[in-house]
Write a protein that holds these residues in place. Structure first.
Motif, PDB file in Angstrom:
ATOM      1  N   GLU A  28       0.838  -1.198   0.000  1.00 48.12           N
ATOM      2  CA  GLU A  28       0.000   0.000   0.000  1.00 48.12           C
ATOM      3  C   GLU A  28       0.874   1.250   0.000  1.00 48.12           C
ATOM      4  O   GLU A  28       1.842   1.341   0.745  1.00 48.12           O
ATOM      5  CB  GLU A  28      -0.905  -0.006   1.234  1.00 48.12           C
ATOM      6  CG  GLU A  28      -1.872   1.150   1.292  1.00 48.12           C
ATOM      7  CD  GLU A  28      -2.828   1.036   2.467  1.00 48.12           C
ATOM      8  OE1 GLU A  28      -4.028   1.258   2.251  1.00 48.12           O
ATOM      9  OE2 GLU A  28      -2.373   0.735   3.580  1.00 48.12           O
ATOM     10  N   LEU A  29       0.513   2.185  -0.836  1.00 42.96           N
ATOM     11  CA  LEU A  29       1.156   3.487  -0.876  1.00 42.96           C
ATOM     12  C   LEU A  29       0.186   4.467  -0.241  1.00 42.96           C
ATOM     13  O   LEU A  29      -0.979   4.530  -0.632  1.00 42.96           O
ATOM     14  CB  LEU A  29       1.463   3.887  -2.320  1.00 42.96           C
ATOM     15  CG  LEU A  29       2.202   5.196  -2.535  1.00 42.96           C
ATOM     16  CD1 LEU A  29       3.572   5.156  -1.856  1.00 42.96           C
ATOM     17  CD2 LEU A  29       2.371   5.460  -4.021  1.00 42.96           C
ATOM     18  N   GLY A  30       0.653   5.222   0.755  1.00 46.45           N
ATOM     19  CA  GLY A  30      -0.249   6.084   1.511  1.00 46.45           C
ATOM     20  C   GLY A  30      -1.006   5.235   2.509  1.00 46.45           C
ATOM     21  O   GLY A  30      -0.472   4.280   3.069  1.00 46.45           O
ATOM     22  N   GLY A  31      -2.252   5.553   2.745  1.00 46.14           N
ATOM     23  CA  GLY A  31      -3.082   4.765   3.643  1.00 46.14           C
ATOM     24  C   GLY A  31      -2.705   4.923   5.105  1.00 46.14           C
ATOM     25  O   GLY A  31      -2.083   5.903   5.501  1.00 46.14           O
ATOM     26  N   SER A  32      -3.059   3.950   5.911  1.00 40.20           N
ATOM     27  CA  SER A  32      -2.872   4.015   7.356  1.00 40.20           C
ATOM     28  C   SER A  32      -1.422   4.147   7.792  1.00 40.20           C
ATOM     29  O   SER A  32      -1.132   4.773   8.797  1.00 40.20           O
ATOM     30  CB  SER A  32      -3.470   2.779   8.024  1.00 40.20           C
ATOM     31  OG  SER A  32      -4.851   2.764   7.821  1.00 40.20           O
ATOM     32  N   SER A  33      -0.501   3.552   7.049  1.00 41.20           N
ATOM     33  CA  SER A  33       0.912   3.609   7.434  1.00 41.20           C
ATOM     34  C   SER A  33       1.596   4.888   6.984  1.00 41.20           C
ATOM     35  O   SER A  33       2.805   5.019   7.087  1.00 41.20           O
ATOM     36  CB  SER A  33       1.668   2.414   6.876  1.00 41.20           C
ATOM     37  OG  SER A  33       1.436   1.295   7.683  1.00 41.20           O
ATOM     38  N   ILE A  34       0.861   5.804   6.445  1.00 39.58           N
ATOM     39  CA  ILE A  34       1.294   7.127   6.012  1.00 39.58           C
ATOM     40  C   ILE A  34       2.080   7.086   4.705  1.00 39.58           C
ATOM     41  O   ILE A  34       1.761   7.797   3.778  1.00 39.58           O
ATOM     42  CB  ILE A  34       2.075   7.870   7.105  1.00 39.58           C
ATOM     43  CG1 ILE A  34       1.225   7.954   8.375  1.00 39.58           C
ATOM     44  CG2 ILE A  34       2.474   9.258   6.636  1.00 39.58           C
ATOM     45  CD1 ILE A  34       1.949   8.502   9.567  1.00 39.58           C
ATOM     46  N   PHE A  35       3.120   6.256   4.581  1.00 37.32           N
ATOM     47  CA  PHE A  35       3.925   6.254   3.369  1.00 37.32           C
ATOM     48  C   PHE A  35       3.762   4.951   2.599  1.00 37.32           C
ATOM     49  O   PHE A  35       3.067   4.900   1.613  1.00 37.32           O
ATOM     50  CB  PHE A  35       5.398   6.519   3.701  1.00 37.32           C
ATOM     51  CG  PHE A  35       5.602   7.868   4.300  1.00 37.32           C
ATOM     52  CD1 PHE A  35       5.610   9.003   3.506  1.00 37.32           C
ATOM     53  CD2 PHE A  35       5.755   8.017   5.663  1.00 37.32           C
ATOM     54  CE1 PHE A  35       5.778  10.258   4.054  1.00 37.32           C
ATOM     55  CE2 PHE A  35       5.913   9.265   6.220  1.00 37.32           C
ATOM     56  CZ  PHE A  35       5.921  10.391   5.425  1.00 37.32           C
ATOM     57  N   THR A  36       4.427   3.901   3.033  1.00 36.27           N
ATOM     58  CA  THR A  36       4.329   2.604   2.360  1.00 36.27           C
ATOM     59  C   THR A  36       4.186   1.510   3.399  1.00 36.27           C
ATOM     60  O   THR A  36       4.674   1.630   4.520  1.00 36.27           O
ATOM     61  CB  THR A  36       5.577   2.305   1.512  1.00 36.27           C
ATOM     62  OG1 THR A  36       6.713   2.308   2.367  1.00 36.27           O
ATOM     63  CG2 THR A  36       5.750   3.316   0.408  1.00 36.27           C
ATOM     64  N   SER A  37       3.537   0.421   2.994  1.00 36.13           N
ATOM     65  CA  SER A  37       3.413  -0.723   3.908  1.00 36.13           C
ATOM     66  C   SER A  37       3.133  -1.989   3.120  1.00 36.13           C
ATOM     67  O   SER A  37       2.695  -1.952   1.969  1.00 36.13           O
ATOM     68  CB  SER A  37       2.304  -0.493   4.938  1.00 36.13           C
ATOM     69  OG  SER A  37       1.052  -0.370   4.304  1.00 36.13           O
ATOM     70  N   VAL A  38       3.401  -3.106   3.759  1.00 27.39           N
ATOM     71  CA  VAL A  38       3.061  -4.431   3.254  1.00 27.39           C
ATOM     72  C   VAL A  38       2.054  -4.990   4.248  1.00 27.39           C
ATOM     73  O   VAL A  38       2.296  -4.954   5.462  1.00 27.39           O
ATOM     74  CB  VAL A  38       4.310  -5.333   3.158  1.00 27.39           C
ATOM     75  CG1 VAL A  38       3.938  -6.712   2.648  1.00 27.39           C
ATOM     76  CG2 VAL A  38       5.363  -4.700   2.278  1.00 27.39           C
TER      77      VAL A  38
END
Length: 160
Positions: A28-38
């Motif tokens: 995910e780009l953006g979203g809950s983790s602010i920048f990037t996440s798996v």
């Protein structure tokens, strides 16, 4: 040896319990983790793309935009409305964030819990395959205050 056997047995049982539940692994780009996440997302209901589910993940800012490197771990619960491939996702998340810079480089040493909501669209095939989601994700209690206008885009693979 008994502990290893017990752990192995519990692992097999848990795999069988969740074998028919819809799973979604995505970046995910953006979203809950602010920048990037798996992330890993799974429905609690069997044989269905909709219903109640949860999500766990790990993310980072990678020091982008001249800010400190921040590590995040989103944990949330969500519900997908809609039968078939298309659904409306509504959820709530707690994101655990820490400053990951070395001590000599840190501008601020913090540990924080950020709260966020998700409202968006998710495409999930009825069988295994490519999946996608786009969400409006306002963030609350960040180090910058509330960020009411934030979005996330996730791309990954969905399977049963």
């Amino acid at each position: 040896m008994k502990r290893i056997s017990l752990i192995f047995l519990l692992s097999i049982i848990s795999l069988n319990l969740f074998a028919q539940h819809r799973k979604f692994g995505y970046a995910e780009l953006g979203g809950s983790s602010i920048f990037t996440s798996v992330n890993f997302d799974m429905r609690f209901t069997k044989e269905s793309n909709d219903g109640l589910g949860f999500r766990v993940g790990a993310g980072s800012s990678f020091g982008a935009f001249d800010i400190d490197k921040i590590y995040t771990a989103p944990v949330g619960i969500n519900y997908i409305f809609g039968k078939g491939k298309n659904g409306l996702i509504v959820g709530a998340n707690s994101v655990f964030a820490i400053n990951g810079e070395p001590k000599e480089k840190k501008s601020d040493d913090f540990r924080s819990v950020i709260f966020s909501a998700d409202v968006g669209y998710r495409y999930t095939p009825t069988n295994n395959g490519f999946s996608f989601q786009a969400t409006y994700t306002p963030l609350f209690k960040t180090t910058e205050g509330t960020m009411p206008f934030w979005i996330g885009v996730g791309i990954g693979y969905s399977w049963k």
